[in-house]
Scaffold this motif. Sequence first.
Motif, short mmCIF file in Angstrom:
data_model
loop_
_atom_site.label_atom_id
_atom_site.label_comp_id
_atom_site.label_asym_id
_atom_site.label_seq_id
_atom_site.Cartn_x
_atom_site.Cartn_y
_atom_site.Cartn_z
N GLU A 22 58.86 45.57 -5.82
CA GLU A 22 57.83 44.83 -6.59
C GLU A 22 58.45 43.86 -7.60
O GLU A 22 57.84 42.83 -7.91
N ASP A 45 48.94 43.79 -3.92
CA ASP A 45 49.65 44.85 -4.65
C ASP A 45 49.06 44.88 -6.06
O ASP A 45 48.91 43.83 -6.70
N GLU A 72 49.87 45.72 -9.11
CA GLU A 72 50.59 45.18 -10.27
C GLU A 72 50.61 43.65 -10.21
O GLU A 72 50.51 42.99 -11.24
N LYS A 101 54.31 43.94 1.04
CA LYS A 101 55.31 43.36 0.12
C LYS A 101 56.66 43.10 0.78
O LYS A 101 57.39 42.19 0.40
MG MG Z 1 52.11 48.37 -6.34
#
Ligand code: MG
Length: 384
Positions: A216, A145, A147, A120
């Motif tokens: 995130e 990732d 989410e 990320k």
């Molecule tokens: Mg995550």
Amino acid sequence: MNNKKNIILLGATGSIGESSLRLLRKNKEKFNLVGVSAHNNVELLSKIVNEFDVPNVVLSDPKNAKSYYGKNELYVGHSSLIELAKIKCDVVISGLIGISGLYPAFAAISAGNNLAIANKETLVSAGKIFMKKSLEKKVKILPVDSEHSAIFQCLEKNNITNLDFITLTASGGPFLNMPIEKFKNIKPKDAIKHPVWKMGQKISVDSATMFNKALEIIEASVLFNIESDKIEVAVHPEHIIHGLVHYKDGSILANLGFPDMITPLSVALNWPARIDLNLKKLSLNKISNLSFFEPDFKKFPGLKLGWEVLQNPDYSPIILNASNEIAVDAFLKNKVKFTDIYNIVYETLNFCNPSVPQNIDDIIEIDKLSRMNALNLIKRKFYK
Ligand code: MG
Ligand code: NDP
């Protein structure tokens, strides 16, 4: 006819690497592993090469190269890692760590490869340039990732104008219920014990400070082109629900699953198809309780910075990421307190005022400058 997908796995020896290899091992008839990299762990790299007969092999830090015993030729150094990412294949998985993943991932999409990205920090620092390049090269950037994989799966492209907001869930990390007075004494060994996920040290500390969720928020804003005020974070310790998309008509699509990175990796490698992974079944009847809380910004001030840096989206995320990497490294080496991770990032953000980056080299310049400032700050003020 050979319909197998050719995969290159950057960071094969890490936690994302391990989950990727589990997926590939279970589905040898679907995937060919054509390239792998490691940084130091030459022992595990050799084993992987011998198990999967991987033809293209890179050790990005040359110092352990003499101990390599894989059956195929080894290439060493960061430039070899970049060359590896350029080899034509169906998907490059980036499980590299921190800013080290930036050039290889950019090389992958520039060469026309699809990119399944767990790393990320790369999207946080250079998201806009990556999205532009992926459009130009007509390649996919597929989130790994969990989410972001959730949001990706719940987003209906034809309904994007009806999107109201999204929710990213957060497990809350190991210190969710610890009284704030004890935070200053948190030790590295406790911060790297995540209650839900087994991950590398850096992301484990990020989860403990909740800087991971700040990263995130930025990652989601880039991947889905969503403004920061349309991103909500909900603490959900069981981490069964990974993300939700709220539409303006009141309909909410959620993505659920046991926390195992094999699923988002499978989504990324097979999208839009799905394959049978034969995993443990999730039954709502057997889950007695799912809980949700508002984040506690006093305990986790770093989380707020995720929204704040998006006021200057071109460079503040780069500074946040770079100073956080430096602060986490200093914390893991026992040089600064857990609570100073936030202070170091906050002060570095206030100190640096770069101009808007135009390309990847500009981004690396801002990253380097931020690291230098964060290191100076640590020496001057935060050294234990
Ligand atoms: Mg995550
Ligand atoms: P790990 O620390 O477990 O693994 C990192 C990998 O990158 C290893 O293969 C390591 O090689 C290699 N590496 C380390 N430093 C360098 C460097 N300077 N240059 C090139 N390669 C390097 O990390 P994770 O797998 O946990 O995380 C990887 C990325 O995925 C991170 O960006 C993280 O935020 C993200 N992510 C991870 C999740 C997880 O469940 N782990 C979930 C969601 C996102 P070696 O082992 O030889 O040192």
